[in-house]
Design an enzyme around this catalytic site. Structure first.
Site, PDB file in Angstrom:
ATOM      1  N   GLY A 642       0.825  -1.200   0.000  1.00 38.61           N
ATOM      2  CA  GLY A 642       0.000   0.000   0.000  1.00 38.61           C
ATOM      3  C   GLY A 642       0.852   1.240   0.000  1.00 38.61           C
ATOM      4  O   GLY A 642       2.059   1.185  -0.293  1.00 38.61           O
ATOM      5  N   GLY A 645       3.984   0.985   2.285  1.00 41.38           N
ATOM      6  CA  GLY A 645       5.020   0.052   1.856  1.00 41.38           C
ATOM      7  C   GLY A 645       4.432  -1.333   1.732  1.00 41.38           C
ATOM      8  O   GLY A 645       3.241  -1.496   1.473  1.00 41.38           O
ATOM      9  N   ASP A 757     -10.110   7.973   7.890  1.00 39.67           N
ATOM     10  CA  ASP A 757      -9.886   7.261   6.630  1.00 39.67           C
ATOM     11  C   ASP A 757     -10.645   5.933   6.621  1.00 39.67           C
ATOM     12  O   ASP A 757     -10.090   4.876   6.304  1.00 39.67           O
ATOM     13  CB  ASP A 757      -8.387   7.019   6.411  1.00 39.67           C
ATOM     14  CG  ASP A 757      -8.052   6.763   4.944  1.00 39.67           C
ATOM     15  OD1 ASP A 757      -8.881   7.102   4.075  1.00 39.67           O
ATOM     16  OD2 ASP A 757      -6.978   6.224   4.672  1.00 39.67           O
TER      17      ASP A 757
END
Length: 955
Positions: A642, A645, A757
């Protein structure tokens, strides 16, 4: 090796040196504990644990007590604990870093009277050897990860008074004796059965209860128990609190419960109980009654409603009650809350002119009341969705009567804004991390959550009850010679299960406690020495790790000085030589320990624009360890990637699987996100949040280590990538789990947290397909000065982003609610929020027709949801989702309201909201082996400045 040499040395030369070292049977056991714990009290350095080591108490030279609550201990409990044969008290509570199985050898501590392991992370089965501890009086293993069944051998403990195994993963039936085996029915002197929030199943056998028992608390809430409530329960005349809610119990309620005249709290809600509503006329002390959401026969309003003079709270939603409410009900002197939603209450509502001056809430939504006789009552009344409100709307065209609207009052939400006020002084301006006490002195308080499992009141706005609790806490601490200046309570929150209160305990005449004081305060709360006012009911304390210790009052003499002063001649030379070797080894260990205790010593604040992370118990891993656990980060162990990393699967020496998120130089995220995630995840613990196991910050490497969540993300399942089919029931369960995780962040985390998020790639599914919220890199902690809003750079993911937040740059909890609403729509459509130039929110709003079946959304729905079957509760689900994505945040529900509504939808759909997802649907099919990976996202965007609102939608 150095430790072993020292132990041998001290034992061999003890007669020569005349040291007051602990008995040679105890010292090796203590040294084994010390070696097995990666993190332990730094004061464990002297040669005499009986006088030098915090938390250790001795009688003569034998160790009789170990109290180490909230010490941040990490490691396992060694089998060598058996060497402490005189041990009477073992309290290791509130140490999340204590893991692994409880050793079988615990059963050899024959003199143990108190075994208290509240709020650790022990797992595996509870050893049946506990049944050989015949002196045991207090057994508290709650809030761990124990699995397997309740050991029947516990029935062999004749002196047991307190038995608490709540909040674990215990399974199977409740054991009773059968001639060849023991069972809980043999515990005639035990007063507390606390088994709530487990996975217990099977029927409750009649033999479990008998008239010789002394039980006062029987708590079996939130399990998977089936069958009938045993009639023998009515034989236990000492009972005061009974909780069987949130199970799968069926049949009639035993009529002899009427004889339990001492019961003050009775919870039978969220089962499948049938027959008539029980007659409980004789329960004169009953204060809190909840029988909601059962399958009772249609029944007239019981006459006993008006006879229970101690009643404070009457909750009977969906119990098929019909008829007119008697006016006498509202004059009960202690009455605070009446909730009779979704029944068939009809006729005229008359509260009368003489009603309880404590009455705060009357909620009669979804009934058949045709008239309201207005009187003097002026507190919260809710008659929405009754004919009386529909008629008002027809006649006036507006329906503006206040009682026809659903209240957003904090009392109906189950919350209060109470905070302990200052004692006639001006709060001080304190240094970072210090807090001004009620006496306006800056200090580092000991903190935690008081969780009350069955309070007998529902008026959370009554300040006098908190004041009484504060006074009793302070008196209790001070009566035990603890140097406590004051206590503070705040943030009362009544969820669907318990009442939570934040507690702060402040030191007297200085700014911090020492370790001995913390262990004593923790013990006073963990072993129930403190008794709250009776109407708070049974409680458990969840202590935080204390990080700002002062100097302990015990001796800090070094081993070298003691040995050097006592030894002479050739012995001295030998000792000095050995001590020198030991000191060298200790120096090397200390250097390593320094890295662990100060892992961010090389943190570059200028580079990250953020100070070094402040942790609350996360474990430090070396890069070398993680490379070993992942086969040197091999591609075979790579399970995802992602914006941060790559993610690798790892295997700890204990066999526990972990997911390791490893940053890359070109990562879109940086030090600030790394800092945010470890700070927030190290302080929050909830079954619907991905747990942070630890981190690594070494040689510019940034790695985050999480619990391994085997079934990937919601996105994987919705897209078909994981091979897991999500039918309607499973999607409801995923919605509920996500909502509960967010509600915890918003309302129970201290301070509250906004995730910022929420999306389908950030919700993971465990081996039971329970939802866990992940990826806290963009999360925001709400400080005391900005609880209403946070002016911030806009961050989030396109399609899920709250338009109000984007336009105003004011971040609130309602921004998460918006993102969750988008996720709800994604769950039923399996479409990404922005797909082929279309925004899912607008597509649903345009297509929706409430006069059509499934609201005319057939063409938008995911076929694998099970369209061939009836999607019970679907319309209510869509209504809730659209409320969550209202344009104005003030029009959106809170996450706790969302949780309650989804629970109601699940119950309408015939699904127990507390059952494991893996068994929630018989139609589940494993198409292929699910992919096993932690799936961080790569869709995050950051924006500052302004651009047209249309860019929230796809181009």
């Amino acid at each position: 090796m150095g430790q072993k040499i020292l132990v041998f040395l001290l034992l061999v030369f003890r007669p020569i040196l005349g040291m007051a070292v602990a008995d040679n049977q105890d010292f090796p056991g203590l040294m084994t504990l010390k070696e097995d714990w990666k993190k332990k009290p730094p004061g464990w350095k002297g040669s005499d644990p009986c006088s030098d080591w915090e938390g250790i108490e001795c009688t003569g030279s034998r160790v009789t007590s170990i109290k180490l609550s909230s010490m941040g201990l990490e490691g396992t409990l060694s089998e060598e604990i058996q060497n402490l044969s005189e041990l009477q008290t073992l309290d290791l509570s509130y140490n999340k870093g204590l893991i692994g199985k409880l050793p079988q050898s615990i059963g050899k501590l024959k003199k143990l009277t108190n075994l208290i392991l509240v709020g650790c992370s022990f797992s595996g089965p509870i050893p049946d050897t506990i049944g050989s501890l015949e002196q045991l009086f207090f057994l508290s293993l709650n809030s761990n990860k124990f699995s397997g069944g309740i050991p029947p051998s516990i029935g062999n403990l004749p002196k047991l008074n307190w038995l608490d195994m709540a909040d674990n993963n215990l399974e199977g039936p409740i054991p009773v004796s059968n001639g060849s085996t023991s069972g809980l029915d043999m515990l005639l002197h035990t007063k507390h059965f606390h088994f709530g929030k487990n996975k217990l199943s099977g029927e409750i056998l009649e033999k479990l209860f008998n008239s010789s028992m002394k039980l006062i608390h029987v708590l079996f809430e939130s399990n998977n128990l089936t069958g009938k409530i045993p009639s023998t329960l009515g034989l236990v005349q000492t009972l005061e609190v009974v909780r069987f809610d949130r199970n799968n119990l069926v049949g009639k309620v035993p009529s002899n419960l009427n004889s339990l005249t001492n019961v003050s709290e009775l919870y039978l809600s969220n089962n499948r109980l049938s027959g008539p509503v029980p007659d409980i006329t004789g329960m004169n002390n009953l204060a809190y009654l909840d029988m909601s959401n059962n399958s009772f026969d249609v029944s007239d309003i019981p006459t006993w409603f008006s006879t229970l003079t101690s009643l404070t709270t009457l909750i009977m939603e969906r119990t098929k009650l019909k008829g007119e409410l008697p006016v006498d009900l509202f004059s009960l002197p202690s009455l605070q809350t009446v909730v009779l939603k979704n029944n068939q209450v009809n006729g005229t509502l008359d509260i009368g002119t003489i009603y309880s001056n404590r009455l705060q809430l009357i909620d009669l939504q979804y009934n058949s009341i045709t008239e309201y006789k207005k009187g003097l009552y002026s507190d919260t009344l809710i008659l929405a969705n009754n004919p009386v409100c529909q008629e008002t709307e027809t006649e006036t065209g507006t329906g503006t009567e206040s009682y026809c609207k659903v209240s957003t009052d904090s009392q109906s939400d189950g919350n209060s804004t109470y905070t302990t006020p200052s004692n006639n002084c001006v709060p001080s301006t304190c240094n970072p991390n210090q807090i001004s006490s009620p006496n306006c002195r800056c200090a580092y308080p000991y903190t935690g959550i008081l969780e009350f499992r069955a309070p007998s009141f529902s008026d959370l706005g009554n300040k006098s009850i908190y004041k009484e609790l504060e006074n009793k806490l302070l008196t209790s601490f001070q009566s035990h010679q603890l140097l406590v200046d004051s206590v503070a309570l705040s943030d009362p929150k009544k969820g669907s299960i318990y009442l939570d209160l934040s507690l702060e305990v402040f030191p007297y005449s200085r700014d911090r406690f020492n370790r001995t004081e913390i262990s004593e305060i923790g013990f006073l709360l963990s072993n129930q020495t403190f008794k709250p006012p009776k109407y708070f009911g049974p409680f458990v304390f969840h202590g935080d790790e204390y990080e700002n210790y002062g100097e302990t009052e015990k001796s800090k003499s070094s081993i070298g000085i003691i040995i050097g002063a006592a030894a002479g001649g050739s012995v001295l030379v030998l000792l000095l030589l050995l001590v020198g070797v030991y000191a060298f080894r200790q120096k090397r260990r200390a250097e390593r320990s320094s890295e662990i205790s100060r892992p961010f010593v090389l943190w570059d604040a200028n580079k990250t624009s953020a100070g070094a992370p402040q942790l609350k118990g996360a474990r430090w891993f070396s890069y070398e360890e993680l490379a070993k656990y992942t086969n040197n980060f091999s591609t075979a162990n790579e399970i995802g990637s992602g914006g941060f990393g790559k993610v690798y699967r790892g295997n700890l020496p204990t066999g526990e699987l972990i997911a390791i998120k490893k940053s890359e130089k070109e990562s879109k995220q940086g030090g600030r996100e790394f800092k945010t995630e470890i700070e927030l995840l190290s302080r929050v613990h909830h079954k619907n949040l991905v747990s942070l196991v630890g981190f690594c910050f070494e040689n510019n490497e940034q790695l985050l280590i999480y619990e391994y969540v085997p079934n990937g993300s919601l996105k994987d399942s919705l897209s078909g990538k994981s091979g897991i089919r999500l039918d309607w029931m499973r999607r409801l369960k995923a919605s509920l789990g996500t909502a509960r995780g967010l509600a915890y962040l918003h309302e129970l985390a201290n301070p509250p947290i906004i995730h910022r998020d929420i999306k389908s790639t950030n919700v993971l599914l465990d081996d039971h397909l329970n939802a866990k919220v992940a990826d806290f890199g963009l999360s925001k902690l709400i400080g005391e000065d900005d609880e209403d809003h946070i002016s911030t750079q806009v961050k989030g993911t396109m399609g899920y982003l709250d338009p109000e937040y984007y336009m105003s740059q004011q971040l609130t909890e309602k921004s998460d609610v918006y993102s969750f609403g988008v996720l709800m729509l994604e769950l039923i459509t399996a479409r990404t929020p922005i797909e082929k130039g279309k925004y899912i929110v607008r597509e649903v709003q345009k297509t929706l027709d409430k006069n059509q079946g499934l609201y005319n959304l057939h063409r938008l729905l995911d076929p694998s949801i099970g369209l061939a079957t009836k999607l019970r509760g679907f319309e209510k689900y869509v209504d809730l989702a659209l409320r969550c994505v209202e344009e104005a945040g003030s029009d959106r529900p809170t996450m706790s309201e969302v949780v309650k509504e989804i629970e109601n939808i699940m119950e309408l759909a015939g699904l127990n909201p507390n059952a494991d997802s893996a068994s929630a649907s018989a139609s589940y099919e494993e198409v292929s082996k699910p992919s096993s990976h932690y799936s961080p996202n790569n869709e995050t965007f950051y924006c500052s400045g302004a651009f047209p609102p249309s860019q929230i939608e796809p181009q």
